[in-house]
Design a protein around this motif. Structure first.
Motif, PDB file in Angstrom:
ATOM      1  N   MET A  19      35.283  30.960  42.040  1.00 35.47           N
ATOM      2  CA  MET A  19      35.533  30.254  43.293  1.00 35.47           C
ATOM      3  C   MET A  19      34.288  30.256  44.173  1.00 35.47           C
ATOM      4  O   MET A  19      34.070  29.356  44.973  1.00 35.47           O
TER       5      MET A  19
ATOM      6  N   ASP B  32      42.005  28.030  49.584  1.00 33.58           N
ATOM      7  CA  ASP B  32      41.655  29.115  48.652  1.00 33.58           C
ATOM      8  C   ASP B  32      42.979  29.693  48.144  1.00 33.58           C
ATOM      9  O   ASP B  32      43.692  30.370  48.867  1.00 33.58           O
TER      10      ASP B  32
ATOM     11  N   THR C  97      40.906  30.490  40.732  1.00 35.64           N
ATOM     12  CA  THR C  97      40.020  31.401  39.996  1.00 35.64           C
ATOM     13  C   THR C  97      40.829  32.241  39.025  1.00 35.64           C
ATOM     14  O   THR C  97      42.024  32.445  39.242  1.00 35.64           O
TER      15      THR C  97
ATOM     16  N   SER D 148      39.652  35.264  38.571  1.00 26.17           N
ATOM     17  CA  SER D 148      39.143  36.592  38.935  1.00 26.17           C
ATOM     18  C   SER D 148      40.260  37.571  39.260  1.00 26.17           C
ATOM     19  O   SER D 148      40.087  38.777  39.100  1.00 26.17           O
TER      20      SER D 148
ATOM     21  N   ARG E 212      33.953  34.747  35.390  1.00 21.81           N
ATOM     22  CA  ARG E 212      33.332  33.729  36.245  1.00 21.81           C
ATOM     23  C   ARG E 212      33.879  32.345  35.912  1.00 21.81           C
ATOM     24  O   ARG E 212      33.144  31.409  35.600  1.00 21.81           O
TER      25      ARG E 212
HETATM   26  C1  LIG Z   1      39.107  35.339  49.567  1.00 24.01           C
HETATM   27  C2  LIG Z   1      38.583  35.300  48.190  1.00 24.01           C
HETATM   28  N1  LIG Z   1      38.941  34.277  47.405  1.00 24.01           N
HETATM   29  C3  LIG Z   1      38.522  34.218  46.121  1.00 24.01           C
HETATM   30  C4  LIG Z   1      37.734  35.178  45.579  1.00 24.01           C
HETATM   31  C5  LIG Z   1      37.325  35.053  44.134  1.00 24.01           C
HETATM   32  O1  LIG Z   1      36.071  34.531  43.971  1.00 24.01           O
HETATM   33  P1  LIG Z   1      35.476  34.297  42.497  1.00 24.01           P
HETATM   34  O2  LIG Z   1      36.372  33.344  41.803  1.00 24.01           O
HETATM   35  O3  LIG Z   1      34.119  33.747  42.714  1.00 24.01           O
HETATM   36  O4  LIG Z   1      35.449  35.620  41.806  1.00 24.01           O
HETATM   37  C6  LIG Z   1      37.315  36.243  46.355  1.00 24.01           C
HETATM   38  C7  LIG Z   1      36.438  37.269  45.751  1.00 24.01           C
HETATM   39  O5  LIG Z   1      35.889  38.118  46.387  1.00 24.01           O
HETATM   40  C8  LIG Z   1      37.759  36.316  47.692  1.00 24.01           C
HETATM   41  O6  LIG Z   1      37.390  37.312  48.490  1.00 24.01           O
END
Ligand SMILES: Cc1ncc(COP(=O)(O)O)c(C=O)c1O
Length: 474
Positions: free
Chosen positions: A184, A284, A313, A315, A323
């Motif tokens: 994300m 988000d 994401t 994640s 990633r």
């Molecule tokens: C609010 C928020 N959304 C999404 C993510 C995920 O980001 P990514 O997909 O780059 O790991 C994070 C990661 O720290 C976050 O803090």
């Protein structure tokens, strides 16, 4: 300093283990590489002649010559006809390693329990499923699938994802409206880059919120952040209307970090704001998969596909290291987002994308989520019970979804002091202050993540700091 040796070159402390499973040549190569990398052999320095080294180590000269030839092809050694073989000047060791930042050190710093938030259980990553998916992909894809792919992502993943998100998040987008990103983080970067070219120089963000996550990318694109307060119904859209912002970043399904849901009337108000002002809502949808005792909250993108960019994401659902993330965008932005992605990196790794598609299609992704939901639900119960036992009276909120909770401390409690004292007891606690834009005064709160904190660690951690949370330390 480069040593100019006379004769056949320096004595090198190299040892060959004839009982080792590693071959003689690979042992010799590995030791020479190591000697060069660590600086025992400096750039420009002459290495022993192949004859001498072979004699010293009891190896055949041909083997040493092969080894030197290999290291030459790797750029460690150079040799010119008629002169000695030398360490390549460019192969010199880096004098100082920069100190590495490794989040895993948190665990060592907090041996009893670490309530860091935002990470799933790294011990329960579905390794078998992922390796199965990668194997399947490698086994079955045609040769041309190893070529550069479409920068916006593998069509197969985009189609599967569109169907999946439509089913579980009520989104309204086809595969062609999806751009696959490296997490994300990249999705936000691309969106900000494109919006900046539309003259959008202010991004409204939630307060408290994950503004640090966005701040640097916003700054890099010349976009300023405007904090908008969050209350129990989520982002206060009336406050947003008073700003000049034409873009807002929100976490509607489970506000980060308070855990509140953006209420229905606020969603409508936000969409009306976006349409009136020709503005964009960036949604988000970071941990929407994990919901326990409340009705599903669909993604806002499904309500207003023309006004919302939705970001997702793996994640939180699989592992941050993959990633892999995505964005769903209105048609009018797609071409420019695709170009931004192409310029950034020519596309995300194709095999991983296809593996994710396999995970989704085969039902293994859903099965993993079901398991994790059950596990996180248990942890949540353990957390609530442990707080009731060791810190009776503290208020816990934000638990309906995700894998963190918010604990509100007594009025006179000082977040930082409690965090410091807890650290001395081996427990990692994290305060809400770092998520706030405005200095306050605010009531002290902690964000207790339990995604990567086992049930026993939750129990032990809360038992160790319960008195601090109640405001009755020592
Ligand atoms: C609010 C928020 N959304 C999404 C993510 C995920 O980001 P990514 O997909 O780059 O790991 C994070 C990661 O720290 C976050 O803090």
């Amino acid at each position: 300093m480069v040593v100019e040796w006379s004769g056949s070159g320096p004595e090198l402390l190299l040892t060959i283990d004839r009982g080792s499973a590693a071959g003689l040549r690979s042992q010799l190569e590995a030791q020479l590489r190591e000697a060069i990398r660590t600086g025992r052999l400096a750039g420009g320095e002459q290495v022993p002649s192949s004859r001498k080294l072979a004699h010293t180590l009891g190896l055949s000269r041909g083997l040493v010559q092969d080894c030197y030839a290999q290291l030459q092809s790797e750029g460690y050694l150079t040799s010119r006809a008629g002169s000695a073989t030398r360490v390549a000047p460019t192969a010199v060791a880096r004098p100082l390693e920069r100190p590495r930042q490794n989040n895993s050190t948190n665990r060592r710093r907090h041996p009893v329990a670490d309530f860091r938030s935002g990470v799933p259980d790294l011990g329960l990553v579905p390794r078998e499923d992922w390796s199965w998916a990668i194997r399947e992909v490698c086994r079955t894809i045609p040769n041309n699938a190893f070529d550069y792919g479409d920068p916006v992502g593998e069509q197969q993943l985009r189609d599967v994802l569109a169907a999946y998100l439509g089913r579980v998040r009520s989104t309204a987008a086809g595969g062609d409206q999806i751009v696959i990103c490296t997490g994300m983080a990249q999705a936000i970067a691309l969106v900000l880059r494109v919006l900046a070219t539309d003259g959008i120089d202010t991004l409204a963000v939630e307060d408290p919120g994950a503004w640090r996550f966005t701040a640097e990318q916003a700054a890099a694109n010349g976009v300023a952040l405007t904090p908008i307060a969050v209350d129990r119904d989520g982002l206060d859209v009336t406050l947003l209307e008073r700003t000049e912002a034409r873009a807002v970043l929100v976490t509607p399904a489970h506000q980060w970090p308070t855990g509140v849901v953006l209420a229905g009337h606020r969603r409508q108000q936000l969409i009306a704001w976006a349409r009136e002002r020709d503005a964009i809502i960036i949604e988000d949808d970071y941990d929407a998969e994990f919901r326990y005792d409340r009705d599903p909250v669909g993604a806002m993108q499904g309500l207003a596909p023309d006004a919302v960019i939705s970001l997702g994401t793996v994640s939180k659902s699989l592992a941050p290291t993959l990633r892999l993330g995505w964005l769903l965008a209105p048609d009018r932005l797609l071409d420019r987002l695709a170009l931004a992605k192409q310029v950034a990196d020519r596309g995300s790794p194709g095999l991983d994308q296809l593996a994710l598609a396999k995970m989704l299609e085969s039902g293994r992704y859903d099965r993993h989520l079901r398991r994790m939901r059950t596990e996180y639900a248990k942890r949540r119960e353990v957390l609530v019970a442990a707080l009731a036992l060791h810190a009776p009276g503290v208020a816990i909120t934000g638990l309906a979804a995700g894998f963190h909770a918010v604990v509100t401390l007594p009025a006179d409690a000082q977040e930082n002091r409690i965090i410091e004292k807890a650290a001395r007891r081996g427990v990692g606690l994290y305060g809400m202050s770092s998520m706030r834009h405005s200095a306050g005064p605010h009531q002290s709160q902690l964000i207790l993540g339990f995604g990567d904190t086992s049930q026993s660690a939750i129990q032990a951690g809360i038992a160790a700091v319960g008195d601090l949370l109640c405001g009755t330390p020592e």
